[in-house]
Design a protein around this motif. Structure first.
Motif, mmCIF file in Angstrom:
data_model
loop_
_atom_site.group_PDB
_atom_site.id
_atom_site.type_symbol
_atom_site.label_atom_id
_atom_site.label_comp_id
_atom_site.label_asym_id
_atom_site.label_seq_id
_atom_site.Cartn_x
_atom_site.Cartn_y
_atom_site.Cartn_z
ATOM 1 N N GLY A 18 12.967 7.074 44.093
ATOM 2 C CA GLY A 18 14.337 7.425 43.740
ATOM 3 C C GLY A 18 15.363 6.571 44.467
ATOM 4 N N VAL A 19 15.149 6.356 45.768
ATOM 5 C CA VAL A 19 16.061 5.511 46.547
ATOM 6 C C VAL A 19 16.013 4.069 46.037
ATOM 7 C CG1 VAL A 19 16.440 4.494 48.831
ATOM 8 C CG2 VAL A 19 16.051 6.944 48.613
ATOM 9 N N GLY A 20 14.801 3.589 45.748
ATOM 10 C CA GLY A 20 14.670 2.231 45.231
ATOM 11 C C GLY A 20 15.370 2.057 43.900
ATOM 12 N N ALA A 21 15.218 3.049 43.018
ATOM 13 C CA ALA A 21 15.876 2.976 41.709
ATOM 14 C C ALA A 21 17.398 2.998 41.862
ATOM 15 C CB ALA A 21 15.414 4.142 40.833
ATOM 16 N N ALA A 22 17.904 3.819 42.788
ATOM 17 C CA ALA A 22 19.350 3.894 43.015
ATOM 18 C C ALA A 22 19.895 2.555 43.519
ATOM 19 C CB ALA A 22 19.673 5.008 44.012
ATOM 20 N N LEU A 23 19.160 1.918 44.429
ATOM 21 C CA LEU A 23 19.594 0.615 44.937
ATOM 22 C C LEU A 23 19.441 -0.461 43.862
ATOM 23 C CD1 LEU A 23 18.074 0.899 48.512
ATOM 24 C CD2 LEU A 23 20.507 0.820 47.937
ATOM 25 N N GLY A 24 18.430 -0.315 43.021
ATOM 26 C CA GLY A 24 18.292 -1.225 41.887
ATOM 27 C C GLY A 24 19.460 -1.079 40.933
ATOM 28 N N LEU A 25 19.912 0.153 40.744
ATOM 29 C CA LEU A 25 21.069 0.390 39.876
ATOM 30 C C LEU A 25 22.316 -0.254 40.472
ATOM 31 C CD1 LEU A 25 22.111 1.840 37.340
ATOM 32 C CD2 LEU A 25 22.537 3.860 38.762
ATOM 33 N N LEU A 26 22.450 -0.182 41.801
ATOM 34 C CA LEU A 26 23.581 -0.828 42.467
ATOM 35 C C LEU A 26 23.525 -2.340 42.261
ATOM 36 C CD1 LEU A 26 26.012 -0.770 44.390
ATOM 37 C CD2 LEU A 26 24.385 -0.842 46.316
ATOM 38 N N MET A 27 22.338 -2.915 42.406
ATOM 39 C CA MET A 27 22.167 -4.353 42.190
ATOM 40 C C MET A 27 22.484 -4.721 40.742
ATOM 41 S SD MET A 27 21.354 -7.314 43.419
ATOM 42 C CE MET A 27 20.834 -8.922 42.797
ATOM 43 N N ALA A 28 22.053 -3.877 39.799
ATOM 44 C CA ALA A 28 22.313 -4.141 38.384
ATOM 45 C C ALA A 28 23.815 -4.096 38.091
ATOM 46 C CB ALA A 28 21.580 -3.112 37.520
ATOM 47 N N PHE A 29 24.503 -3.139 38.702
ATOM 48 C CA PHE A 29 25.947 -3.031 38.475
ATOM 49 C C PHE A 29 26.665 -4.282 38.984
ATOM 50 C CE2 PHE A 29 30.152 -1.866 40.178
ATOM 51 C CZ PHE A 29 30.773 -1.471 38.992
ATOM 52 N N ILE A 30 26.257 -4.754 40.162
ATOM 53 C CA ILE A 30 26.921 -5.923 40.754
ATOM 54 C C ILE A 30 26.577 -7.209 39.989
ATOM 55 C CG2 ILE A 30 27.111 -7.337 42.830
ATOM 56 C CD1 ILE A 30 26.461 -4.808 44.452
ATOM 57 N N SER A 31 25.300 -7.398 39.703
ATOM 58 C CA SER A 31 24.851 -8.676 39.132
ATOM 59 C C SER A 31 24.971 -8.744 37.622
ATOM 60 C CB SER A 31 23.387 -8.937 39.531
ATOM 61 O OG SER A 31 23.269 -9.086 40.912
ATOM 62 N N VAL A 32 24.723 -7.622 36.938
ATOM 63 C CA VAL A 32 24.732 -7.638 35.473
ATOM 64 C C VAL A 32 26.095 -7.205 34.929
ATOM 65 C CG1 VAL A 32 23.640 -6.754 33.384
ATOM 66 C CG2 VAL A 32 22.255 -7.183 35.435
ATOM 67 N N THR A 33 26.567 -6.055 35.360
ATOM 68 C CA THR A 33 27.834 -5.547 34.838
ATOM 69 C C THR A 33 29.022 -6.351 35.362
ATOM 70 O OG1 THR A 33 26.886 -3.323 34.775
ATOM 71 C CG2 THR A 33 29.278 -3.503 34.575
ATOM 72 N N MET A 34 29.069 -6.548 36.694
ATOM 73 C CA MET A 34 30.174 -7.299 37.281
ATOM 74 C C MET A 34 29.944 -8.811 37.235
ATOM 75 S SD MET A 34 32.101 -4.804 37.994
ATOM 76 C CE MET A 34 33.406 -5.640 38.870
ATOM 77 N N GLN A 35 28.719 -9.207 36.908
ATOM 78 C CA GLN A 35 28.343 -10.619 36.763
ATOM 79 C C GLN A 35 28.627 -11.446 38.023
ATOM 80 O OE1 GLN A 35 30.012 -12.133 33.102
ATOM 81 N NE2 GLN A 35 28.628 -10.889 31.872
ATOM 82 N N ALA A 36 28.335 -10.837 39.167
ATOM 83 C CA ALA A 36 28.460 -11.577 40.427
ATOM 84 C C ALA A 36 27.307 -12.571 40.545
ATOM 85 C CB ALA A 36 28.433 -10.597 41.605
ATOM 86 N N GLU A 37 27.464 -13.553 41.396
ATOM 87 C CA GLU A 37 26.397 -14.540 41.602
ATOM 88 C C GLU A 37 25.182 -13.812 42.187
ATOM 89 O OE1 GLU A 37 23.896 -17.555 42.402
ATOM 90 O OE2 GLU A 37 24.595 -16.289 44.044
ATOM 91 N N GLN A 38 24.048 -13.957 41.518
ATOM 92 C CA GLN A 38 22.895 -13.121 41.833
ATOM 93 C C GLN A 38 22.331 -13.378 43.234
ATOM 94 O OE1 GLN A 38 20.048 -13.472 38.614
ATOM 95 N NE2 GLN A 38 21.575 -12.962 37.072
ATOM 96 N N GLY A 39 22.305 -14.628 43.650
ATOM 97 C CA GLY A 39 21.772 -14.928 44.979
ATOM 98 C C GLY A 39 22.602 -14.287 46.073
ATOM 99 N N ILE A 40 23.911 -14.398 45.966
ATOM 100 C CA ILE A 40 24.803 -13.829 46.985
ATOM 101 C C ILE A 40 24.734 -12.311 46.992
ATOM 102 C CG2 ILE A 40 27.187 -13.654 47.769
ATOM 103 C CD1 ILE A 40 25.929 -16.427 48.108
ATOM 104 N N SER A 41 24.752 -11.700 45.790
ATOM 105 C CA SER A 41 24.712 -10.237 45.734
ATOM 106 C C SER A 41 23.376 -9.709 46.262
ATOM 107 C CB SER A 41 24.953 -9.756 44.303
ATOM 108 O OG SER A 41 24.015 -10.329 43.409
ATOM 109 N N GLY A 42 22.289 -10.439 46.005
ATOM 110 C CA GLY A 42 20.989 -10.013 46.522
ATOM 111 C C GLY A 42 20.936 -10.067 48.032
#
Length: 310
Positions: free
Chosen positions: A74-98
């Motif tokens: 559950g924690v991993g999925a929540a953090l994955g959702l945060l990463m998805a929001f930043i990288s996919v929805t907000m389209q931030a640079e993936q390397g930096i956001s990771g």
């Protein structure tokens, strides 16, 4: 040392290697889906840290490693959702956001460790499950059939991941949005939705990998328990050329080298300790250096999808 036969040592190294491959398989297979959809997640190491902590604390508090595994996922999925929001929805640079996600999780897990634990603590974990009949087969039994369920599950995920990726409609969409997102969008595939699903799946499996370290292997928690395994998992996806079988091969290569150095220490063989510890990492770098010469990658990997760009 003298009581252990040569065959016993070989069996011990292979059995240890099989067990140590489990966290790499969990994290790398999840990251494979994410990268096949076009998103790489360098925050995998941090997600594993948080998954390990959540799994440990839940198992310690509830007395059930099963609940610990669920909490880690559950924690991993929540953090994955945060990463998805930043990288996919907000389209931030993936390397930096990771990297940012990794630093956040690294700092948070360290803070929580000092606040709630402060020292290395043990918890209830999973016991080995010896598969009837098969576990008594000479040589093969101890190597393959005397582990806990998480090890078996990690190996089972290899063919399951292959089937999902190459034999299901969802897998076809994942491959399409990772190579030709504009064409997939034209055919009605929601590119960003598929990418978000893959990143969340990758986060959940990274959390599961973290839980393996605490309730499936060591039955304890220590600060920075992942020790770089998340970054190695990302490298194994490249080494495995984004295929489940390739990832299995890479995971076993690294884990066998790691098992070898552990046994060198256990047996008290006169060998520089520092060199034995770095040996698996040197081998991984050498293998990656060879593999990347023939590497194939999803063409849209690391590129945000913008409909107006087509």
């Amino acid at each position: 040392m003298g009581a252990i036969s040569g065959q016993g040592i070989v069996v011990g190294i292979l059995a240890t290697g099989i067990r140590l491959a489990a966290p790499f398989l969990f994290a790398s297979l999840g990251e494979m889906f994410s990268q096949r959809s076009g998103v790489f997640n360098l925050g995998l190491e941090g997600i594993m840290m948080m998954g390990a902590f959540a799994g440990f604390m839940t198992s310690l508090g509830a007395g059930s490693p099963w609940l610990g595994v669920l909490a880690a996922i559950g924690v991993g999925a929540a953090l994955g959702l945060l990463m998805a929001f930043i990288s996919v929805t907000m389209q931030a640079e993936q390397g930096i956001s990771g990297i940012g996600l990794h630093m956040f999780c690294w700092g948070l897990s360290g803070l929580l460790f000092r606040v709630y634990l402060g020292f290395i603590t043990s918890c209830k974990g999973f016991s080995p499950w010896h598969i009837p009949v098969l576990s008594h087969i000479p040589v093969l039994g101890p190597i393959l059939f005397q582990h806990n369920w998480m090890v078996y599950f990690s190996l089972l995920l290899v063919p399951v991941s292959w089937f999902v990726l190459y034999r299901t409609t969802w897998g076809l969409k994942v491959r399409a949005v990772g190579t030709t997102p504009q064409a997939a969008d034209t055919l009605g595939v929601n590119v960003n939705a598929i990418r978000c699903q893959c990143v969340v799946l990758g986060g959940a499996m990274a959390g599961l990998a973290g839980a393996f370290l605490t309730v499936g292997q060591a039955n304890m928690y220590a600060d920075n328990i992942t020790a770089g395994r998340g970054f190695i998992a990302v490298a194994l996806v490249y080494f495995g050329r984004w295929s489940p079988m390739g990832i299995l091969l890479g995971s076993l290569l690294f884990s066998m080298m790691n098992a070898l150095q552990l046994w060198v220490q256990v047996l008290g063989i006169s060998f520089p300790y520092e060199f034995a510890v770095i040996m698996p990492y040197v081998m991984t770098i050498a293998a990656l250096a060879v593999a990347v010469r023939r590497v194939w990658a999803p063409t849209a990997l690391g590129k945000p999808f913008r409909r107006e760009a087509g």
